[in-house]
Design an enzyme around this catalytic site. Structure first.
Site, PDB file in Angstrom:
ATOM      1  N   ASN A  23       1.049   1.286  32.063  1.00 35.90           N
ATOM      2  CA  ASN A  23       1.488   0.545  33.252  1.00 35.90           C
ATOM      3  C   ASN A  23       2.051  -0.832  32.935  1.00 35.90           C
ATOM      4  O   ASN A  23       2.447  -1.555  33.848  1.00 35.90           O
ATOM      5  CB  ASN A  23       0.344   0.475  34.270  1.00 35.90           C
ATOM      6  CG  ASN A  23       0.042   1.840  34.863  1.00 35.90           C
ATOM      7  OD1 ASN A  23       0.819   2.792  34.686  1.00 35.90           O
ATOM      8  ND2 ASN A  23      -1.085   1.968  35.522  1.00 35.90           N
ATOM      9  N   CYS A 118       2.741  10.938  46.478  1.00 31.00           N
ATOM     10  CA  CYS A 118       2.180  11.790  45.421  1.00 31.00           C
ATOM     11  C   CYS A 118       0.797  12.235  45.900  1.00 31.00           C
ATOM     12  O   CYS A 118       0.377  11.938  47.011  1.00 31.00           O
ATOM     13  CB  CYS A 118       2.090  11.030  44.097  1.00 31.00           C
ATOM     14  SG  CYS A 118       0.834   9.752  44.137  1.00 31.00           S
ATOM     15  N   ASP A 306      -7.904   2.983  39.191  1.00 34.54           N
ATOM     16  CA  ASP A 306      -7.564   3.943  38.131  1.00 34.54           C
ATOM     17  C   ASP A 306      -8.770   4.339  37.287  1.00 34.54           C
ATOM     18  O   ASP A 306      -8.649   5.218  36.440  1.00 34.54           O
ATOM     19  CB  ASP A 306      -6.475   3.384  37.206  1.00 34.54           C
ATOM     20  CG  ASP A 306      -5.158   3.233  37.927  1.00 34.54           C
ATOM     21  OD1 ASP A 306      -4.258   2.578  37.385  1.00 34.54           O
ATOM     22  OD2 ASP A 306      -5.037   3.761  39.047  1.00 34.54           O
ATOM     23  N   ARG A 398       0.783  12.498  31.146  1.00 38.57           N
ATOM     24  CA  ARG A 398       1.620  11.402  31.628  1.00 38.57           C
ATOM     25  C   ARG A 398       1.036  10.052  31.244  1.00 38.57           C
ATOM     26  O   ARG A 398       1.767   9.071  31.130  1.00 38.57           O
ATOM     27  CB  ARG A 398       1.758  11.470  33.149  1.00 38.57           C
ATOM     28  CG  ARG A 398       2.472  12.702  33.667  1.00 38.57           C
ATOM     29  CD  ARG A 398       2.652  12.634  35.153  1.00 38.57           C
ATOM     30  NE  ARG A 398       3.263  11.362  35.536  1.00 38.57           N
ATOM     31  CZ  ARG A 398       3.369  10.945  36.795  1.00 38.57           C
ATOM     32  NH1 ARG A 398       2.890  11.688  37.779  1.00 38.57           N
ATOM     33  NH2 ARG A 398       3.936   9.816  37.091  1.00 38.57           N
TER      34      ARG A 398
HETATM   35  C1  EPZ Z   1       0.478   0.815  40.111  1.00 34.71           C
HETATM   36  O1  EPZ Z   1       0.999   1.660  41.120  1.00 34.71           O
HETATM   37  C2  EPZ Z   1       0.042   1.735  38.980  1.00 34.71           C
HETATM   38  N1  EPZ Z   1       1.192   2.478  38.466  1.00 34.71           N
HETATM   39  C3  EPZ Z   1      -1.028   2.703  39.493  1.00 34.71           C
HETATM   40  O2  EPZ Z   1      -1.464   3.460  38.371  1.00 34.71           O
HETATM   41  C4  EPZ Z   1      -2.216   1.891  40.022  1.00 34.71           C
HETATM   42  O3  EPZ Z   1      -3.178   2.777  40.554  1.00 34.71           O
HETATM   43  C5  EPZ Z   1      -1.728   0.936  41.120  1.00 34.71           C
HETATM   44  O4  EPZ Z   1      -0.673   0.093  40.585  1.00 34.71           O
HETATM   45  C6  EPZ Z   1      -2.843   0.041  41.642  1.00 34.71           C
HETATM   46  O5  EPZ Z   1      -3.402  -0.670  40.597  1.00 34.71           O
HETATM   47  C7  EPZ Z   1       2.044   1.845  37.624  1.00 34.71           C
HETATM   48  O6  EPZ Z   1       1.881   0.680  37.297  1.00 34.71           O
HETATM   49  C8  EPZ Z   1       3.188   2.653  37.091  1.00 34.71           C
HETATM   50  P1  EPZ Z   1       0.583  -0.603  44.390  1.00 34.71           P
HETATM   51  P2  EPZ Z   1       1.798   0.996  42.388  1.00 34.71           P
HETATM   52  O7  EPZ Z   1       1.975  -0.873  44.809  1.00 34.71           O
HETATM   53  O8  EPZ Z   1       2.590  -0.136  41.916  1.00 34.71           O
HETATM   54  C9  EPZ Z   1       0.257  -0.033  49.036  1.00 34.71           C
HETATM   55  C10 EPZ Z   1      -2.159   5.372  37.231  1.00 34.71           C
HETATM   56  O9  EPZ Z   1      -3.048   6.222  37.402  1.00 34.71           O
HETATM   57  N2  EPZ Z   1       1.668  -0.443  49.070  1.00 34.71           N
HETATM   58  O10 EPZ Z   1      -0.282  -1.721  43.917  1.00 34.71           O
HETATM   59  O11 EPZ Z   1       2.486   2.097  43.107  1.00 34.71           O
HETATM   60  C11 EPZ Z   1       0.109   1.403  48.551  1.00 34.71           C
HETATM   61  O12 EPZ Z   1       0.214   2.295  49.647  1.00 34.71           O
HETATM   62  C12 EPZ Z   1      -1.325   4.898  38.401  1.00 34.71           C
HETATM   63  O13 EPZ Z   1      -1.869   4.857  36.109  1.00 34.71           O
HETATM   64  C13 EPZ Z   1       2.271  -0.694  50.303  1.00 34.71           C
HETATM   65  O14 EPZ Z   1       1.651  -0.576  51.362  1.00 34.71           O
HETATM   66  O15 EPZ Z   1       0.555   0.512  43.248  1.00 34.71           O
HETATM   67  C14 EPZ Z   1      -1.263   1.453  47.962  1.00 34.71           C
HETATM   68  O16 EPZ Z   1      -2.189   1.727  48.995  1.00 34.71           O
HETATM   69  C15 EPZ Z   1      -1.762   5.541  39.715  1.00 34.71           C
HETATM   70  N3  EPZ Z   1       3.578  -1.053  50.325  1.00 34.71           N
HETATM   71  C16 EPZ Z   1      -1.489   0.022  47.465  1.00 34.71           C
HETATM   72  O17 EPZ Z   1      -0.449  -0.786  48.039  1.00 34.71           O
HETATM   73  C17 EPZ Z   1       4.320  -1.192  49.176  1.00 34.71           C
HETATM   74  O18 EPZ Z   1       5.515  -1.538  49.252  1.00 34.71           O
HETATM   75  C18 EPZ Z   1      -1.425  -0.103  45.970  1.00 34.71           C
HETATM   76  O19 EPZ Z   1      -0.123   0.202  45.584  1.00 34.71           O
HETATM   77  C19 EPZ Z   1       3.699  -0.916  47.938  1.00 34.71           C
HETATM   78  C20 EPZ Z   1       2.365  -0.556  47.911  1.00 34.71           C
END
Ligand code: EPZ
Length: 419
Positions: A23, A118, A306, A398
């Site tokens: 990440n 997803c 995670d 992945r």
């Molecule tokens: C990153 O995903 C990671 N992926 C995820 O890891 C990790 O679980 C997550 O951050 C939280 O730590 C990568 O870095 C590639 P978020 P991301 O935007 O960026 C809400 C793994 O297993 N949200 O922080 O997609 C969303 O719905 C993966 O390695 C909005 O509402 O996570 C969620 O509830 C899984 N609007 C929360 O924020 C937005 O525009 C966290 O999402 C964006 C997000």
């Protein structure tokens, strides 16, 4: 169809080397679009998701050389072009959306397919788009696409309703060449955010405050060559620490960094795990890990979502009742039904899971529903009586480099088969 077979009951011993953070590397490769020509990412993890984002950059005209011996990735953006990317390729991985910010910063416009949801949640991008609009961009969505267009990005103050990791990263990258100063408030504080900022600054960006809730980005003209080594993968490290705990073993995890793992260390110690913490490794002794603990996932520096599934496998075994609350994603309990098939006693009520520890799990056929759920099932298999056969392991590949080889070297009875 590949599967992983685990015969449980083996103690682990020895040491395991953690790879670089998935990440971190994914946003860093996206950010390499901002470099006017070449940059190198050292010690990159050879993972499916990394190959996908490299293919996305190649599709845009970048030269991307992956050296699987040195584990280095060289990106040369000299011939990058503004084109609609191969949407089928982009849709293979949600994190491809991280190229939006850098492409808009470099070309002033870009079109991408809306990243789907997803298994763990709807994964909206509203905060990403809020940030791009705040920097002056026109954003149109429709027919499954999002188009962003701007003459000149101008720095602004952006408050994130939720400290979204991806939104923080996309906005940070979009702001690198913006005119003036951009401030991101309520920004994500994950170590991978700091890593991305350090990568960008090593190419000449001016970013301050990464790792705090307020990040300032001062626009610069261009970014130049760097060779950068990302941080270790704290979630991979935590996964092996949980493996030691669930098998009641003693192992050394090289690359487990205390600063990045404080909530995981704290919860494992509450379970009864003891640790000898060094600057770049942790010697973990799970001999007495059996106590129930409560866990509530939160954005960093809270307990990482995670690591929720892996900890649930551990808490399924032992005495006492544990409460696990998942506050970050709305559907991240799909490992529960599979753990229950192995004999776990877990009840779900919305975002809360109640786990009554049992004295044994039994191996059976299970399926990985997502990356961390798959890892959790492997952990359960390590401790279960008999054989566990895990399907859909492409999810696991992945995010974990050679997971069965690393566990086998630690003494696990584990193999990958191709049915
Ligand atoms: C990153 O995903 C990671 N992926 C995820 O890891 C990790 O679980 C997550 O951050 C939280 O730590 C990568 O870095 C590639 P978020 P991301 O935007 O960026 C809400 C793994 O297993 N949200 O922080 O997609 C969303 O719905 C993966 O390695 C909005 O509402 O996570 C969620 O509830 C899984 N609007 C929360 O924020 C937005 O525009 C966290 O999402 C964006 C997000």
């Amino acid at each position: 169809m590949e599967k992983i077979i685990v015969n449980g009951g083996q103690k682990l011993n020895g040491e395991v080397e953690i790879s670089s953070a998935k990440n971190s590397v994914l946003p860093i490769i996206a950010a390499s679009i901002l470099c006017k020509d070449k940059c190198v990412i050292e010690n990159a993890p050879m993972l499916e998701d990394v190959y996908v984002i490299c293919d996305v950059l190649r599709d845009l005209g970048c030269k991307v050389d992956i050296d699987k011996v040195q584990n280095n990735i060289m990106v040369d953006t000299t011939n990058i072009t503004l084109k609609d990317p191969n949407m089928e390729l982009v849709r293979k991985m949600r994190a491809s959306f991280l190229i939006m910010g850098p492409m808009v910063a470099r070309f002033g416009r870009f079109k991408l397919s809306l990243p789907g949801g997803c298994n763990i949640g709807s994964r909206p991008i509203d905060l990403h788009l809020k940030g791009l609009k705040a920097l002056g961009a026109e954003v149109d969505t429709g027919h499954g696409f999002v188009e962003v267009d701007v003459k000149k990005l101008v720095g602004n103050k952006i408050y994130l309703d939720f400290p979204s990791v991806g939104a923080t990263e996309n906005i940070m990258m979009a702001a690198v060449f913006a005119q003036g100063e951009t401030i991101i408030q309520n920004a994500a504080e994950e170590p991978e955010i700091c890593d991305l900022a350090m990568f960008l600054n090593s190419m000449g960006a001016k970013i301050q405050g990464a790792g705090s809730g307020t990040i300032k980005i001062f626009g610069v003209k261009e970014l130049n060559y760097t060779s950068y080594k990302p941080i270790y993968d704290r979630i991979e490290a935590g996964t092996y620490m949980a493996a030691a705990a669930i098998t009641r073993s003693k192992i050394k995890v090289i690359g487990a960094i205390e600063e990045h793992l404080r909530p995981v260390i704290s919860k494992l110690q509450e379970c009864g795990v003891t640790m000898d913490i060094q600057s770049d490794s942790i010697l973990i002794d799970g001999s007495n890990a059996f106590k129930a603990v409560d866990i509530k996932t939160m954005p960093y520096p809270g307990f990482p979502t995670d690591m929720q599934a892996q900890m649930m496998s551990l808490l399924s075994l032992g005495s006492g009742t544990s409460i696990v609350t998942e506050t970050v994603f709305e559907n991240r309990f799909m490992h529960v039904s599979e753990l229950c098939r192995m004999g776990a006693n877990i009840k779900i009520d919305g975002r809360v899971a109640v786990i009554d520890g049992v004295n044994k799990l039994t191996g059976c056929e299970v399926k990985a529903s997502d990356l961390r759920a798959g890892a959790a099932l492997i952990l359960a298999g390590l401790a279960a009586e008999g054989m566990t056969c895990i399907g859909d392991i492409y999810h696991i590949d992945r995010g974990y480099v050679d997971i069965e080889k690393k566990l086998k070297r630690l003494g696990a009875d584990i193999k990958r088969i191709n049915e």
